[in-house]
Enzyme design. Structure first.
Site, PDB file in Angstrom:
ATOM      1  N   GLU A  42      -4.470  -1.480   9.664  1.00 27.80           N
ATOM      2  CA  GLU A  42      -3.274  -0.684   9.990  1.00 27.80           C
ATOM      3  C   GLU A  42      -3.393  -0.043  11.377  1.00 27.80           C
ATOM      4  O   GLU A  42      -2.389   0.185  12.035  1.00 27.80           O
ATOM      5  CB  GLU A  42      -3.043   0.400   8.926  1.00 27.80           C
ATOM      6  CG  GLU A  42      -2.476  -0.123   7.608  1.00 27.80           C
ATOM      7  CD  GLU A  42      -1.021  -0.587   7.700  1.00 27.80           C
ATOM      8  OE1 GLU A  42      -0.233   0.019   8.450  1.00 27.80           O
ATOM      9  OE2 GLU A  42      -0.681  -1.578   7.018  1.00 27.80           O
ATOM     10  N   CYS A  69      -6.312  -9.065  -0.923  1.00 23.19           N
ATOM     11  CA  CYS A  69      -5.483  -8.030  -0.299  1.00 23.19           C
ATOM     12  C   CYS A  69      -4.848  -8.700   0.900  1.00 23.19           C
ATOM     13  O   CYS A  69      -5.548  -9.357   1.687  1.00 23.19           O
ATOM     14  CB  CYS A  69      -6.343  -6.847   0.142  1.00 23.19           C
ATOM     15  SG  CYS A  69      -5.432  -5.660   1.171  1.00 23.19           S
ATOM     16  N   THR A  70      -3.532  -8.564   1.035  1.00 22.34           N
ATOM     17  CA  THR A  70      -2.847  -9.316   2.091  1.00 22.34           C
ATOM     18  C   THR A  70      -3.189  -8.805   3.496  1.00 22.34           C
ATOM     19  O   THR A  70      -2.893  -9.475   4.480  1.00 22.34           O
ATOM     20  CB  THR A  70      -1.325  -9.302   1.876  1.00 22.34           C
ATOM     21  OG1 THR A  70      -0.894  -7.942   1.703  1.00 22.34           O
ATOM     22  CG2 THR A  70      -0.945 -10.128   0.670  1.00 22.34           C
ATOM     23  N   HIS A  71      -3.815  -7.630   3.589  1.00 23.93           N
ATOM     24  CA  HIS A  71      -4.276  -7.163   4.899  1.00 23.93           C
ATOM     25  C   HIS A  71      -5.510  -7.948   5.384  1.00 23.93           C
ATOM     26  O   HIS A  71      -5.756  -8.038   6.584  1.00 23.93           O
ATOM     27  CB  HIS A  71      -4.678  -5.685   4.842  1.00 23.93           C
ATOM     28  CG  HIS A  71      -3.526  -4.720   4.889  1.00 23.93           C
ATOM     29  ND1 HIS A  71      -2.665  -4.541   3.841  1.00 23.93           N
ATOM     30  CD2 HIS A  71      -3.112  -3.875   5.871  1.00 23.93           C
ATOM     31  CE1 HIS A  71      -1.778  -3.613   4.167  1.00 23.93           C
ATOM     32  NE2 HIS A  71      -2.021  -3.195   5.386  1.00 23.93           N
ATOM     33  N   ASP A 103       5.326  -4.745   1.348  1.00 24.20           N
ATOM     34  CA  ASP A 103       3.889  -4.444   1.353  1.00 24.20           C
ATOM     35  C   ASP A 103       3.713  -2.961   1.661  1.00 24.20           C
ATOM     36  O   ASP A 103       4.641  -2.304   2.144  1.00 24.20           O
ATOM     37  CB  ASP A 103       3.158  -5.305   2.404  1.00 24.20           C
ATOM     38  CG  ASP A 103       1.651  -5.028   2.415  1.00 24.20           C
ATOM     39  OD1 ASP A 103       1.046  -5.012   1.321  1.00 24.20           O
ATOM     40  OD2 ASP A 103       1.082  -4.794   3.488  1.00 24.20           O
ATOM     41  N   SER A 104       2.516  -2.481   1.416  1.00 28.66           N
ATOM     42  CA  SER A 104       2.206  -1.094   1.767  1.00 28.66           C
ATOM     43  C   SER A 104       2.188  -0.896   3.286  1.00 28.66           C
ATOM     44  O   SER A 104       2.192   0.232   3.751  1.00 28.66           O
ATOM     45  CB  SER A 104       0.836  -0.722   1.203  1.00 28.66           C
ATOM     46  OG  SER A 104      -0.147  -1.526   1.812  1.00 28.66           O
ATOM     47  N   TYR A 125      -2.212   1.967  -0.146  1.00 23.83           N
ATOM     48  CA  TYR A 125      -1.838   2.188  -1.543  1.00 23.83           C
ATOM     49  C   TYR A 125      -3.075   2.125  -2.452  1.00 23.83           C
ATOM     50  O   TYR A 125      -3.110   2.740  -3.504  1.00 23.83           O
ATOM     51  CB  TYR A 125      -0.860   1.104  -2.010  1.00 23.83           C
ATOM     52  CG  TYR A 125       0.598   1.307  -1.651  1.00 23.83           C
ATOM     53  CD1 TYR A 125       0.998   2.259  -0.717  1.00 23.83           C
ATOM     54  CD2 TYR A 125       1.584   0.519  -2.262  1.00 23.83           C
ATOM     55  CE1 TYR A 125       2.349   2.410  -0.393  1.00 23.83           C
ATOM     56  CE2 TYR A 125       2.921   0.684  -1.955  1.00 23.83           C
ATOM     57  CZ  TYR A 125       3.310   1.626  -1.018  1.00 23.83           C
ATOM     58  OH  TYR A 125       4.639   1.771  -0.717  1.00 23.83           O
ATOM     59  N   GLY A 126      -4.044   1.307  -2.036  1.00 22.22           N
ATOM     60  CA  GLY A 126      -5.190   0.981  -2.895  1.00 22.22           C
ATOM     61  C   GLY A 126      -5.899   2.144  -3.575  1.00 22.22           C
ATOM     62  O   GLY A 126      -6.255   2.052  -4.741  1.00 22.22           O
ATOM     63  N   CYS A 163       1.782  -7.861  -1.702  1.00 22.01           N
ATOM     64  CA  CYS A 163       0.751  -6.822  -1.795  1.00 22.01           C
ATOM     65  C   CYS A 163       0.060  -6.996  -3.150  1.00 22.01           C
ATOM     66  O   CYS A 163       0.723  -6.942  -4.196  1.00 22.01           O
ATOM     67  CB  CYS A 163       1.429  -5.457  -1.704  1.00 22.01           C
ATOM     68  SG  CYS A 163       0.331  -4.068  -1.984  1.00 22.01           S
ATOM     69  N   ASN A 164      -1.233  -7.242  -3.109  1.00 21.76           N
ATOM     70  CA  ASN A 164      -1.975  -7.443  -4.371  1.00 21.76           C
ATOM     71  C   ASN A 164      -1.973  -6.185  -5.226  1.00 21.76           C
ATOM     72  O   ASN A 164      -1.869  -6.242  -6.444  1.00 21.76           O
ATOM     73  CB  ASN A 164      -3.429  -7.803  -4.058  1.00 21.76           C
ATOM     74  CG  ASN A 164      -3.567  -9.189  -3.475  1.00 21.76           C
ATOM     75  OD1 ASN A 164      -3.911 -10.130  -4.166  1.00 21.76           O
ATOM     76  ND2 ASN A 164      -3.280  -9.339  -2.194  1.00 21.76           N
ATOM     77  N   THR A 165      -2.092  -5.028  -4.558  1.00 24.97           N
ATOM     78  CA  THR A 165      -2.173  -3.758  -5.288  1.00 24.97           C
ATOM     79  C   THR A 165      -0.888  -3.511  -6.076  1.00 24.97           C
ATOM     80  O   THR A 165      -0.927  -3.174  -7.267  1.00 24.97           O
ATOM     81  CB  THR A 165      -2.428  -2.617  -4.280  1.00 24.97           C
ATOM     82  OG1 THR A 165      -3.509  -3.000  -3.425  1.00 24.97           O
ATOM     83  CG2 THR A 165      -2.763  -1.329  -4.976  1.00 24.97           C
TER      84      THR A 165
HETATM   85  N1  DGL Z   1      -1.788  -5.352   1.370  1.00 24.54           N
HETATM   86  C1  DGL Z   1      -2.068  -4.597   0.193  1.00 24.54           C
HETATM   87  C2  DGL Z   1      -2.734  -5.455  -0.873  1.00 24.54           C
HETATM   88  O1  DGL Z   1      -2.607  -6.653  -0.809  1.00 24.54           O
HETATM   89  C3  DGL Z   1      -2.768  -3.407   0.496  1.00 24.54           C
HETATM   90  C4  DGL Z   1      -3.181  -2.404   0.361  1.00 24.54           C
HETATM   91  C5  DGL Z   1      -3.272  -0.975   0.502  1.00 24.54           C
HETATM   92  O2  DGL Z   1      -2.323  -0.413   1.025  1.00 24.54           O
HETATM   93  O3  DGL Z   1      -4.277  -0.431   0.063  1.00 24.54           O
HETATM   94  O4  DGL Z   1      -3.335  -4.971  -1.794  1.00 24.54           O
END
Ligand code: DGL
Length: 271
Positions: free
Chosen positions: A152, A183-185, A10-11, A42-43, A73-75
């Protein structure tokens, strides 16, 4: 049977929401986790950079001899899952398809909301997947760029978090009965999101839905870890502060974890 670990990336700390569910559903599986908190979020980044960073994380996991990779991570899933899946010989899972199917199953009104990072929402991938499975669904998508920095920085219980979630989700009021946390966050903000949306809206945790697919694949390829091996050592790696990562991980997972710092640019060559 395959006793090697499953790799998660993940990010940052968001993929821990998938790991928590894995620990619940498949507790004997061993975990290698890498979170790139130094470069999160990352988004808002361009696709080219997300692709490059995600490959660095994948290559790091491959050095740990993992039997499967979960792009938690969805992104990253939106940008590069198809390519990684095609390239590697081990199974690679993303988080978007499982979340889409779960939303279709949950909705009564056929009105689904999706929240995610700017890249995930701009890619329109949830709407495409949902409508390819069930064309009569109405999907309303919204980017929530302020959520990941709150998670974060471990401020999920702050008054700032409440204010940001309340303001961000206002466009959904009374319009949907199912909301995909794309988004997994975001599951780390779940209590506030649920409170803002009200009890009538079902929240779909895309990461948690993925664990069912992990289980199916482990069975299909017959690569479950032997239940006869009692000891396992999960490893968590972060590109940022070990202390910050450990604090969030231990709160979220409810157990002590081993965290190491890793410098991806130095240690891993990417394609
Ligand atoms: N957890 C990431 C997701 O599911 C996150 C995003 C990010 O870093 O913007 O998209």
């Amino acid at each position: 049977m395959d006793n090697r670990p499953i790799g998660f990336l993940d990010s940052g700390v968001g993929g821990l929401t998938v790991v928590r569910e894995l620990m619940r559903q498949l507790p004997h599986e061993e975990i290698i986790y890498i979170g790139d908190s130094a470069r999160a979020p990352y988004g808002p980044r361009p696709a080219k950079q997300i692709r490059e960073y995600t490959w660095q994380l994948v290559n790091f996991l491959l050095t740990k001899d993992v039997k499967m990779i979960v792009i938690a991570c969805n992104t990253a899933t939106a940008v590069v899952w198809e390519e990684i899946k095609r390239t590697l010989s081990i199974p690679v899972l993303g988080v978007i398809l499982p979340g889409s199917s779960a939303a279709i199953k949950s909705t009564q009104s056929k009105k689904i909301g999706v929240i995610g990072t700017p890249m995930t929402i701009a890619s329109n991938i949830y709407e495409q997947k949902i409508k390819s499975l069930a064309p009569d669904m109405q999907v309303k998508s919204l980017a929530c760029p302020k959520f990941v920095p709150i998670v974060e920085s471990n401020e999920t219980r702050s008054s700032l978090a409440k204010k940001v979630v309340y303001e961000s989700l206002a466009p959904f009021a009374g319009k949907i009965d199912t909301l995909v946390l794309g988004c997994t966050h975001y599951p780390l903000l779940r209590p506030i999101i649920q409170n803002v949306m009200g009890p009538q809206v079902k929240l779909i945790d895309s990461g948690a839905e993925t664990v069912r697919d992990i289980s199916v694949l482990l069975n299909y390829f017959e690569i479950n870890r032997s239940r006869e091996i009692s000891d396992k050592q999960d490893h968590f790696y972060t590109t940022a502060s070990v202390t910050g990562f450990r604090e969030i991980a231990e709160q979220w997972l409810g157990r002590a974890v081993t965290v190491e710092h890793v410098n991806l640019e130095k240690e891993v060559k990417h394609d």
